[in-house]
Design an enzyme around this catalytic site. Structure first.
Site, PDB file in Angstrom:
ATOM      1  N   HIS A 115      12.733  20.648  51.930  1.00 40.44           N
ATOM      2  CA  HIS A 115      12.662  19.208  51.638  1.00 40.44           C
ATOM      3  C   HIS A 115      11.503  18.535  52.365  1.00 40.44           C
ATOM      4  CE1 HIS A 115      16.349  19.548  49.495  1.00 40.44           C
ATOM      5  NE2 HIS A 115      17.069  19.832  50.571  1.00 40.44           N
ATOM      6  N   CYS A 116      10.813  19.264  53.222  1.00 41.58           N
ATOM      7  CA  CYS A 116       9.719  18.670  53.987  1.00 41.58           C
ATOM      8  C   CYS A 116       8.386  18.934  53.302  1.00 41.58           C
ATOM      9  CB  CYS A 116       9.690  19.251  55.402  1.00 41.58           C
ATOM     10  SG  CYS A 116       8.497  18.418  56.477  1.00 41.58           S
TER      11      CYS A 116
END
Length: 311
Positions: A115-116
């Site tokens: 998700h980064c």
């Protein structure tokens, strides 16, 4: 510090996986490659300086990790107790990329912070380890110019998708529950092979879709490296995943991906990503044991993990 009690993630998962594998005599200490913590210089290959500076604010880290009390801790404590272990896992993924190219496969028992992206963290992901591993290989390893990400975590991998949005060297296949976090419509534009699942999807349908689309993805483009995000949050009963896959289904899923990669002689790097039940450590270990027993990974184990996860 008890921080693990404030988030559904099992913070000891990685060490447990390694211990299970040692009990099964699959690995010994001399076959584990210790991960090195990713340095600022490493992280800046992908991340902006502005983003890394933001992590010096405890409330920002609290938001990313979804552990609100972290906001009230001095940042030097946050760096040591929260971010340093994540940087070590990130360094492990970068190292495992090179090991995979050298040996044909590698497993980081940790990582998978999908998700980064380069300038934004979230969903317990503070560093973009998948993007970093691929960028390091493109820039520093001769003969690696195409990569395929096979993301089978229950959640959409919006971080690496945003990072590789316009990069035609990277083919992304993503299989996820369509109804849960992050629901990032912009990032979905980067997915070349998108498989959106319904609530409560079970083994038979899931494994058929994984097999069909893994084969299809690798037939469409033969990459120089596969990064396999093997989240176990697809497990039935996971509080965040919303799917209903059995432990045996997870073991079979990993087997399908490794067989497809090894048959084509494509190096594969596996990271373990999400999984929010205590039993996921045993399932990951059982899956690695199965890969070993089938001869899909060899005796020269490129495996990592522990409280300070290694590769």
């Amino acid at each position: 510090m008890g921080l693990e009690k404030l988030h559904p993630f099992d913070a000891g998962k990685w060490g447990k996986v390694i211990n299970f594998l040692k009990e099964e005599k699959v690995i010994a200490d001399d076959l584990i490659v210790q991960a090195r913590e990713a340095t600022d210089e490493d992280l800046l290959v992908v991340h902006t300086r502005r983003y890394l500076n933001k992590l010096k604010w405890s409330f920002v880290v609290a938001t990313i990790t979804e552990i609100p009390p972290v906001a009230f801790l001095p940042n030097f404590v946050v760096q040591r107790k929260v971010l340093k272990p994540l940087r070590t896992q990130t360094g492990g993924t970068i190292m495992a990329g090179k090991l995979a190219v050298d040996r044909g496969w590698a497993i980081n028992v940790g990582g998978g912070f999908h998700h980064c992206s380069s300038d934004k963290g979230g969903g317990f992901c503070a560093y973009a380890d998948i993007t970093l591993a691929i960028k390091f290989l493109f820039e520093r390893v001769q003969g690696v110019s195409k990569a395929t990400i096979i993301d089978l975590d229950a959640h959409q991998g919006n971080g690496h998708e945003r990072d590789f949005m316009d990069d035609h060297r990277v083919y992304i296949m993503d299989v996820y529950n369509r109804y849960i976090y992050p629901g990032d419509g912009f990032a979905k534009r980067a997915i070349k092979r998108k498989v959106e699942l319904e609530w409560g999807t079970e083994d038979t349908e899931y494994l058929q879709k994984v097999h069909t689309h893994v084969e299809g993805a690798l037939n469409e483009l033969k990459p120089d490296i596969i990064v396999y995000n093997a989240g176990t949050d697809i497990l039935d009963g996971d509080p965040l995943g919303g799917l209903a896959i059995s432990p045996q289904g997870i073991v079979k899923r990993d087997e399908v991906v490794f067989k497809a990669a090894r048959r084509r002689r494509i190096p594969i790097l596996m990271v373990t990503s999400g999984g929010y039940q205590k039993r996921t450590a045993r399932i990951i270990a059982d899956s690695i044991l199965n890969l070993h027993n089938l001869g899909l990974i060899d005796k020269e184990l490129a495996t990592s993990g522990a409280e300070n996860p290694k590769v």
